[in-house]
Design a protein around this motif. Structure first.
Motif, PDB file in Angstrom:
ATOM      1  N   UNK A  35      21.985 -28.411  58.206  1.00 51.37           N
ATOM      2  CA  UNK A  35      22.392 -28.575  56.799  1.00 51.37           C
ATOM      3  C   UNK A  35      21.969 -27.328  56.037  1.00 51.37           C
ATOM      4  N   UNK A  36      22.491 -27.138  54.804  1.00 52.92           N
ATOM      5  CA  UNK A  36      22.031 -26.005  53.994  1.00 52.92           C
ATOM      6  C   UNK A  36      20.515 -26.008  53.857  1.00 52.92           C
ATOM      7  N   UNK A  37      19.929 -24.807  53.884  1.00 50.64           N
ATOM      8  CA  UNK A  37      18.489 -24.685  54.098  1.00 50.64           C
ATOM      9  C   UNK A  37      17.704 -24.248  52.880  1.00 50.64           C
ATOM     10  N   UNK A  38      18.289 -24.342  51.670  1.00 53.72           N
ATOM     11  CA  UNK A  38      17.532 -23.896  50.499  1.00 53.72           C
ATOM     12  C   UNK A  38      16.202 -24.637  50.344  1.00 53.72           C
ATOM     13  N   UNK A  39      16.140 -25.866  50.837  1.00 55.82           N
ATOM     14  CA  UNK A  39      14.922 -26.649  50.707  1.00 55.82           C
ATOM     15  C   UNK A  39      13.737 -25.996  51.410  1.00 55.82           C
ATOM     16  N   UNK A  40      14.003 -25.141  52.411  1.00 52.96           N
ATOM     17  CA  UNK A  40      12.931 -24.601  53.244  1.00 52.96           C
ATOM     18  C   UNK A  40      12.400 -23.266  52.765  1.00 52.96           C
ATOM     19  N   UNK A  41      13.038 -22.628  51.772  1.00 50.62           N
ATOM     20  CA  UNK A  41      12.644 -21.281  51.357  1.00 50.62           C
ATOM     21  C   UNK A  41      11.199 -21.249  50.878  1.00 50.62           C
ATOM     22  N   UNK A  42      10.401 -20.354  51.498  1.00 49.18           N
ATOM     23  CA  UNK A  42       9.013 -20.203  51.104  1.00 49.18           C
ATOM     24  C   UNK A  42       8.096 -21.301  51.596  1.00 49.18           C
ATOM     25  N   UNK A  43       8.592 -22.177  52.493  1.00 49.35           N
ATOM     26  CA  UNK A  43       7.811 -23.330  52.930  1.00 49.35           C
ATOM     27  C   UNK A  43       7.408 -23.202  54.393  1.00 49.35           C
ATOM     28  N   UNK A  44       6.537 -24.099  54.836  1.00 55.49           N
ATOM     29  CA  UNK A  44       6.208 -24.246  56.245  1.00 55.49           C
ATOM     30  C   UNK A  44       7.091 -25.326  56.848  1.00 55.49           C
ATOM     31  N   UNK A  63      16.401 -17.248  53.217  1.00 50.97           N
ATOM     32  CA  UNK A  63      17.575 -18.057  53.551  1.00 50.97           C
ATOM     33  C   UNK A  63      18.793 -17.161  53.422  1.00 50.97           C
ATOM     34  N   UNK A  64      19.681 -17.181  54.416  1.00 53.67           N
ATOM     35  CA  UNK A  64      20.869 -16.336  54.416  1.00 53.67           C
ATOM     36  C   UNK A  64      21.814 -16.794  53.314  1.00 53.67           C
ATOM     37  N   UNK A  65      22.159 -15.941  52.342  1.00 50.39           N
ATOM     38  CA  UNK A  65      23.032 -16.376  51.250  1.00 50.39           C
ATOM     39  C   UNK A  65      24.479 -16.579  51.686  1.00 50.39           C
ATOM     40  N   UNK A  66      24.878 -15.915  52.762  1.00 47.65           N
ATOM     41  CA  UNK A  66      26.257 -16.054  53.228  1.00 47.65           C
ATOM     42  C   UNK A  66      26.415 -17.222  54.195  1.00 47.65           C
ATOM     43  N   UNK A  67      25.363 -17.552  54.897  1.00 47.24           N
ATOM     44  CA  UNK A  67      25.382 -18.712  55.801  1.00 47.24           C
ATOM     45  C   UNK A  67      24.142 -19.519  55.466  1.00 47.24           C
ATOM     46  N   UNK A  68      24.258 -20.379  54.446  1.00 44.10           N
ATOM     47  CA  UNK A  68      23.046 -20.937  53.852  1.00 44.10           C
ATOM     48  C   UNK A  68      22.348 -22.000  54.692  1.00 44.10           C
ATOM     49  N   UNK A 106      21.192 -20.932  57.568  1.00 41.17           N
ATOM     50  CA  UNK A 106      20.443 -20.031  58.443  1.00 41.17           C
ATOM     51  C   UNK A 106      19.201 -19.535  57.729  1.00 41.17           C
ATOM     52  N   UNK A 107      18.062 -19.594  58.443  1.00 37.43           N
ATOM     53  CA  UNK A 107      16.794 -19.172  57.858  1.00 37.43           C
ATOM     54  C   UNK A 107      16.157 -18.102  58.726  1.00 37.43           C
ATOM     55  N   UNK A 108      15.218 -17.346  58.125  1.00 38.92           N
ATOM     56  CA  UNK A 108      14.446 -16.338  58.832  1.00 38.92           C
ATOM     57  C   UNK A 108      12.984 -16.733  58.748  1.00 38.92           C
TER      58      UNK A 108
END
Length: 990
Positions: free
Chosen positions: A181-190, A203-208, A210-212
Motif C-alpha cells: 500500500x502507499x507508504x507515507x505512514x512509514x516516513x521517518x519511522x521504525x 518515500x518515493x514520490x513517484x512510486x509511493x 516504495x521506501x528507502x
C-alpha cells in the motif's frame, strides 16, 4: 535545495535523503552523468528579516524586519516553516500552490519531545509504563490528547502494530523496499519485517509504495524477507490475508513503538539525587551531587530517565482539498488540472486537526465554535457578508482590541477600535433628551418634542451616501425616497467606517436624482471595530442589529494573566493496579546566585529551577522585564550568554551575565518550542551594582568657566542615554552632555551661568525607571570639586649679585631651577605649583607665584602655602633654610595673605569631611552560622561578593586600596572573617 544533472539511462531521478530534505539519485541502479550536490537553502539566515513567528492556531505569519532595513517593493521572500512550528491552514479559504505547481500544502505536523525523571520502581511499587496527556492554553477545554508509553529498564519495550505486507521480496542487502500500500505512514519511522527492525528515511514520490531504509537497527540481524511464506502456491490479498492454504502467511510490515526509558541519559539510571538526597546546593562545584529542588524521596537510591516523542499527527500530511474532478477531496487522486480554489472544510479538520495515527486519541474534536465564550456586548448596526464589510459598530468596544470575538457562528479578530458613523440624520430633535426624529421629520418622545432639518425634495431615485471629510475611511450608507414627497424616507448605515477624527460632512454618492435641500448629519461612535472576518475556518455571514457579540478569551495575548502561548503536560505512571497521581509539567525558579551583578556583566550566574529542559538550545535566560502582553520586553531586557544545562533533569543552568544597569530586574527563564513558550519568572530577583565614583579630574576648576570633568569609578554601564549627572552644591548644575566612555569612566561637562558656583559634589545616576530603576553615586571627598583658590604672588630676596646671573645665561637657569625645587620641596608640593616670573636687582629679588592644585579640593591652598613658606624663611632650622641657595632667604607676602589662608583652610576641612561605617558591610552582611565547612563557604561567597562589588572600598593603613589589589585584599579579609584562620574546632561551634 539539491542539484543534479541527469541519469545515464532512461531512469527517472528519485528522492533520496541527505543533509537536506530533498536529494536525488537515479532509479534502476544506474549512475548520474555528473556528481550531484546538496545545499540547504532552509538554513540561510536573512539579514533583513530578523525573526519569523508562525502561528498555526491563528493561521498567521509575523515577520519582524530589522530596524535599519527596508524591504523593497515587488520582493519575493521565502520563509521555511520548521517542523516544530506546526502547519498553516489558509485563513482566507484559498489553497496556495506548492513547489510542484499543484495545489495543497505538504508539510510537517508539530511534535514534542519530553524528558522526565522518576524514582526507580521497586517490588512494592512496580511500574509498567507512563500515561502522558498534553494540551495548550488555547485548547485545554476541548482538545486534550493522551499517549501511553510502556517502560522497561533494559531500553524500553518494543511494541508493534501491523500495517500492511511486503509488495516484493527483500534481498539481504536491499535498501529499497516495496510495500503493498502507499507508504507515507512509514516516513521517518521504525518498521519491523520478521525479526529485523529498519529505519525509513524516504518515500518515493513517484512510486509511493516504495521506501528507502537503513537495515538492522536496535541490535537486530539483517536477513532476506519474502512476500509470503508457506510454499509456491501461497499469495497475499490486498487486505494482507494469505491465499493458498493454512500454511500460507503474508510477511507483515509493522510499525514499531519504543518504550520510555532513555538509556542515552546516564544509561537510563542515575544516582545523583541531590545534596543529602533531598535538595540542591547552589554552586557549580556541587553539580556532581545532582539537583533535587522539590525534595523527592528516592527510596531505592536511584532514579530513571525517560524520553518520549509525541506527534500531534503523522510526520507528513497533505490537506484535503477540492482538487481535480468534481467531488474529489484528495490531491493524491488528481491526475490533471490539479488546481484548487477553495479548501474543503471537513468535520474534525478545523484548526489543524488531522486524522491521527500512532497511539494518540482526541478527547473531543477541536471545533472552534465549541470553545468557551462570554457575552460582552451587541451589534449596534447590522453587518452583511460582503467582502468589504470589515467594520462593525457595537454598543461597547472596550476590552475587545487584539482579541477574538464570535457573532452568531462567525469568529472574527478585532484589529482596532476607533470612531465610526453609526447613524445618519436628516432632522435634529429638540425639546429634551427623550426626543427623536424619523428620517421624514416626525417627532416622538413627548408633546414638547420637535424636529429641525430637511429630508429634501425632488428626489426620484434611491441612492447611497459617503463621507467627504473627517479623516475616516470605509463608510457607506444607502437611502430610499418617497415618490410622492420627493424626500428621503429611510437611511441604512451598511458600513460604519473607521478612523474618523472629526464629524464628517456627508454627501449623496450615487442615485438621488433631482434631490435638493437634503441635510445629512453623521452620528459618531467610538465603539466601531475593524475586524478580520471568518477566522478559524468559520464562514462570513450577515448579522442583525442586536446580535450578541461574545468574547473568546483563549487566544488573547493582551493580558498576561489570560491563557496564551503555553503548552501543558501531565504524566502518571501505571501498572495493573491503576495509575498514580498526575505530575504536572511546569517551569519554576528556586534560586539564583549571585543576585547582584556588575554593570560590565560577564560573571557566571547559576540558576536552580525545575522545567529547564535537557538541552540549552531553546532556553534563554533574560534579566529585565515582561511586556504587558506577557512576552519578554526585549527593549528593556538583556539575554545571558553562553547558557549551559548542567543537569539532565533540567534543574541547574549556568550562563554569563549580560552588561546592563538597574536597581531591580526580573530573572526570566524562557523556553520556546515552535509557537509555544514557557516562562519562569523570579520577580525582582536581580539587581546591578550601584555606580561607584572613585575620583574626578580636575577637582579644582576655574570659577565661572565651562569645564569638562573626567569621572572615574565603576558600574557606569555603556549607555549614555540612560545616565544623568550634575554638580550638587550651592547650585545644581547638570552635566550637558554626560558621555559614558566605558564602564569605569565618563565625562561631565558643566557650564555655569552668571553667579553660579562650581563647588560641590559630582553626583551620577545610572539607570532609570525604564531600565529597572536609577542608582546614584555616594558623595565623598573623591566626588568633590571646588573653584580654584586664588594664586599668591610672593617675593623672595636672595643674597646674590644680579650681574652674576644675566638674562638667558646658564647661571640664571640654574638659579631658577634650584629655587623652584627648594621651594616645592620645603612645602611638600609638586614643582609645577611654583612659577618664577621675574628676577630684579636689590641683592636678587625673585617674584614667584604659588599655584592651586587642579586635582584636589583638599590640597593646601596657595595662601596657606605662602604663610607656611614665610614661617620657614623666619626659622633658621627649617627645611627651607637648609638649602645652600635659600639659607638667608627673605620672603615677603602681599597684604591679606594670612586671612585668605585661614579662609581656605576652613573650606578644605569641610571638603575633606566624610563618614564611614564602623563595621564594614561585608562583615555585617555576611556572618557564618557556624564554623562548619558548608556555613563557612556560604559566608565566604557572600563576603567576597560584597567586598569586591559593594560601595565600600577596603582600606589598608587607612587608605583605599587600588582596584587591581582589591580582589587579593578582599580574599584575605574574608578568609579571616569567615573563620578559615581560626584554631581548629572539630565541633564547628561559633
Amino acid at each position: 535545495p539539491c542539484t543534479y544533472q541527469s541519469c545515464a539511462c532512461s531512469c527517472k531521478p528519485i528522492v533520496y535523503s541527505c543533509a537536506c530534505s530533498v536529494f536525488r539519485k537515479c532509479a534502476c541502479g544506474c549512475d548520474l552523468v555528473s556528481q550531484f550536490s546538496c545545499g540547504c537553502s532552509q538554513n540561510t539566515t536573512s539579514t533583513i528579516i530578523t525573526r519569523a513567528v508562525w502561528s498555526a492556531n491563528t493561521s498567521s505569519l509575523l515577520l519582524e524586519i530589522d530596524k535599519s532595513s527596508v524591504i523593497p517593493g515587488s520582493t519575493e521572500t521565502t520563509v521555511w516553516i520548521p517542523k516544530s512550528a506546526g502547519i498553516k491552514y489558509p485563513s482566507d479559504g484559498v489553497v496556495p500552490l506548492g513547489p510542484s505547481g499543484n495545489s495543497g500544502t505538504l508539510a510537517n505536523i508539530s511534535s514534542f519531545k519530553l524528558t522526565w525523571v522518576t524514582p526507580l520502581p521497586d517490588s512494592t511499587k512496580p511500574r509498567e509504563g507512563f500515561l502522558v496527556q498534553f494540551s495548550t492554553d488555547r485548547s485545554f477545554e476541548t482538545d486534550v490528547r493522551t499517549v501511553y508509553f510502556p517502560d522497561e529498564l533494559d531500553g524500553g519495550i518494543i511494541q508493534r502494530a501491523a500495517i500492511t505486507h511486503l509488495g516484493k521480496d527483500v534481498g539481504l542487502d536491499d535498501t529499497k523496499i516495496e510495500l503493498a500500500i502507499p507508504a507515507q505512514f512509514a516516513s521517518g519511522r521504525l518498521i519491523e519485517i520478521d525479526n529485523e527492525i529498519m529505519g525509513v528515511y524516504a518515500v518515493d514520490p513517484d512510486a509511493n509504495n516504495t521506501i528507502y531504509v537503513t537495515r538492522a537497527l536496535l541490535s537486530t540481524t539483517k536477513a532476506a524477507h519474502t512476500i509470503v511464506t508457506g510454499g509456491s502456491s501461497c499469495s497475499c490479498a490486498d487486505n494482507s490475508t494469505s491465499v493458498g492454504g493454512t500454511a500460507c502467511g503474508c510477511t507483515a510490515v509493522k510499525l514499531v513503538y519504543q518504550g520510555a526509558t532513555d538509556i542515552s541519559v546516564y544509561g537510563g539510571l542515575d544516582q545523583k539525587l541531590g545534596y543529602l538526597s533531598s535538595s540542591c546546593r547552589i554552586g557549580t562545584q556541587f553539580s556532581e551531587e545532582g539537583c533535587n529542588p522539590l525534595g523527592y524521596s528516592y527510596s531505592t537510591g536511584a532514579r530513571t530517565f525517560q524520553t518520549a516523542t509525541i506527534f500531534s499527527g503523522l510526520p507528513e500530511v497533505r490537506w484535503a482539498s477540492a482538487c481535480g474532478a468534481a467531488g474529489s477531496t484528495n490531491a493524491n487522486t488528481c491526475s490533471s488540472n490539479c488546481l484548487c480554489t477553495q479548501t474543503t472544510k471537513l468535520s474534525g479538520r478545523e484548526n489543524g486537526n488531522i486524522v491521527l495515527g500512532n497511539n494518540l486519541t482526541i478527547a473531543s474534536p477541536s471545533d472552534p465554535l465549541s470553545y468557551p465564550s462570554t457575552d460582552l456586548t451587541a451589534l449596534a448596526v447590522a453587518i452583511d457578508a460582503d467582502a468589504g464589510s470589515v467594520t462593525m459598530a457595537v454598543n461597547d468596544g472596550n476590552k475587545l482590541k487584539n482579541n477574538y470575538i464570535r457573532v452568531d457562528d462567525e469568529i472574527m479578530f478585532v484589529q482596532d477600535v476607533s470612531r465610526g458613523i453609526v447613524d445618519v440624520r436628516t432632522y435634529t430633535p429638540y425639546g429634551g433628551s427623550a426626543c427623536s426624529c424619523s428620517v421624514e421629520g416626525a417627532a416622538s418622545g413627548g408633546s414638547l418634542c420637535g424636529c429641525t432639518g430637511s429630508a429634501g425634495t425632488g428626489c426620484t431615485t434611491d441612492g447611497t451616501i459617503s463621507a467627504a471629510t473627517g479623516g475616516g475611511i470605509g463608510f457607506a450608507a444607502s437611502f430610499t425616497v418617497n415618490s410622492t414627497t420627493g424626500g428621503l424616507t429611510s437611511i441604512t448605515v451598511t458600513r460604519p467606517g473607521t478612523g474618523f477624527r472629526s464629524t464628517p460632512s456627508l454627501q449623496i454618492d450615487s442615485g438621488g436624482a433631482g434631490c435638493t435641500g437634503v441635510r445629512l448629519t453623521a452620528v459618531l461612535s467610538t465603539h466601531v471595530l475593524r475586524v478580520s472576518r471568518g477566522q478559524y475556518a468559520t464562514s462570513w455571514g450577515g448579522h442583525a442589529t442586536g446580535a450578541s457579540v461574545k468574547y473568546i478569551p483563549w487566544p488573547s495575548q493582551s493580558d498576561p494573566a489570560k491563557p496564551g502561548l503555553r503548552y501543558n503536560f501531565r504524566i502518571a505512571a501505571y501498572n495493573r493496579a491503576g495509575i498514580s497521581e498526575f505530575i504536572y509539567f511546569t517551569t519554576r525558579l528556586f534560586d539564583v546566585f549571585p543576585r547582584e551583578l556588575p554593570a560590565a556583566g560577564g560573571v557566571p550566574i547559576e540558576i536552580i529551577m525545575i522545567g529547564g529542559g535537557s538541552y540549552a538550545s531553546n532556553v534563554t535566560a533574560w534579566i529585565g522585564r515582561l511586556h504587558t502582553n506577557g512576552l519578554v520586553d526585549t527593549d528593556r531586557s538583556r539575554a545571558c550568554t553562553a547558557l549551559e544545562n548542567l543537569e539532565a533533569g533540567g534543574t541547574r543552568l549556568v550562563c554569563r551575565a549580560p552588561a546592563w544597569v538597574g536597581q531591580s530586574h526580573d530573572l526570566i527563564v524562557e523556553q520556546v518550542s515552535g509557537m509555544f513558550r514557557q516562562q519562569a519568572v523570579g520577580s525582582s530577583w536581580m539587581r546591578y551594582s550601584a555606580p561607584i565614583l572613585t575620583g574626578v579630574r580636575p577637582a579644582s576648576v576655574d570659577a565661572g568657566v565651562k569645564v569638562t570633568i573626567t569621572v572615574q569609578g565603576r558600574n557606569f554601564g555603556t549607555n549614555s542615554t540612560d545616565a544623568s549627572g550634575s554638580l550638587v552644591g550651592t547650585d545644581i548644575i547638570p552635566c550637558k552632555p554626560l558621555t559614558i566612555v566605558s564602564d569605569s569612566q565618563l565625562t561631565c561637562t558643566l557650564e555655569p551661568t552668571q553667579g553660579q558656583s562650581l563647588a560641590g559634589d559630582i553626583v551620577i545616576t545610572i539607570g532609570s525607571a525604564w531600565s529597572g530603576g536609577g542608582q546614584t553615586t555616594s558623595t565623598s571627598a573623591a566626588s568633590r570639586i571646588a573653584e580654584k583658590p586664588p594664586p599668591v604672588q610672593a617675593e623672595a630676596t636672595l643674597p646674590l649679585n644680579i650681574v652674576d646671573i644675566p638674562v638667558g645665561s646658564p647661571e640664571r637657569a640654574a638659579v631658577n631651577r634650584t629655587l623652584t625645587t627648594t621651594l616645592s620641596s620645603a612645602l611638600g608640593i609638586p614643582s609645577s605649583r611654583i612659577l618664577i616670573t621675574s628676577f630684579s636687582a636689590g641683592s636678587v629679588i625673585v617674584i614667584f607665584v604659588i599655584l592651586p592644585d587642579p586635582n584636589s579640593v583638599t590640597a593646601a591652598s596657595p595662601a596657606t602655602l605662602a604663610v607656611e613658606l614665610a614661617a620657614q624663611a623666619a626659622d633658621p632650622t627649617s627645611t627651607l633654610r637648609q638649602g645652600a641657595l635659600t639659607s638667608q632667604i627673605v620672603i615677603a607676602l602681599p597684604p591679606g595673605t594670612a586671612e585668605q589662608a585661614a579662609s581656605d583652610s576652613a573650606a578644605a576641612a569641610f571638603a575633606s569631611s566624610s563618614s564611614s561605617s564602623a563595621t564594614p558591610l561585608w562583615e555585617s552582611s555576611c556572618v557564618p552560622k557556624s564554623y562548619t565547612a558548608f556555613d563557612m563557604e556560604v559566608c565566604y561567597d557572600c563576603c567576597i561578593r560584597v567586598c569586591e562589588w559593594g560601595d565600600q572600598i577596603p582600606q589598608v593603613d587607612g587608605a583605599d586600596v587600588w582596584s587591581g589589589d582589591r580582589h587579593a585584599v578582599c580574599q584575605s579579609l574574608c578568609l579571616v572573617h569567615c573563620g578559615y584562620t581560626r584554631p581548629f574546632n572539630p565541633y564547628g561551634t561559633v
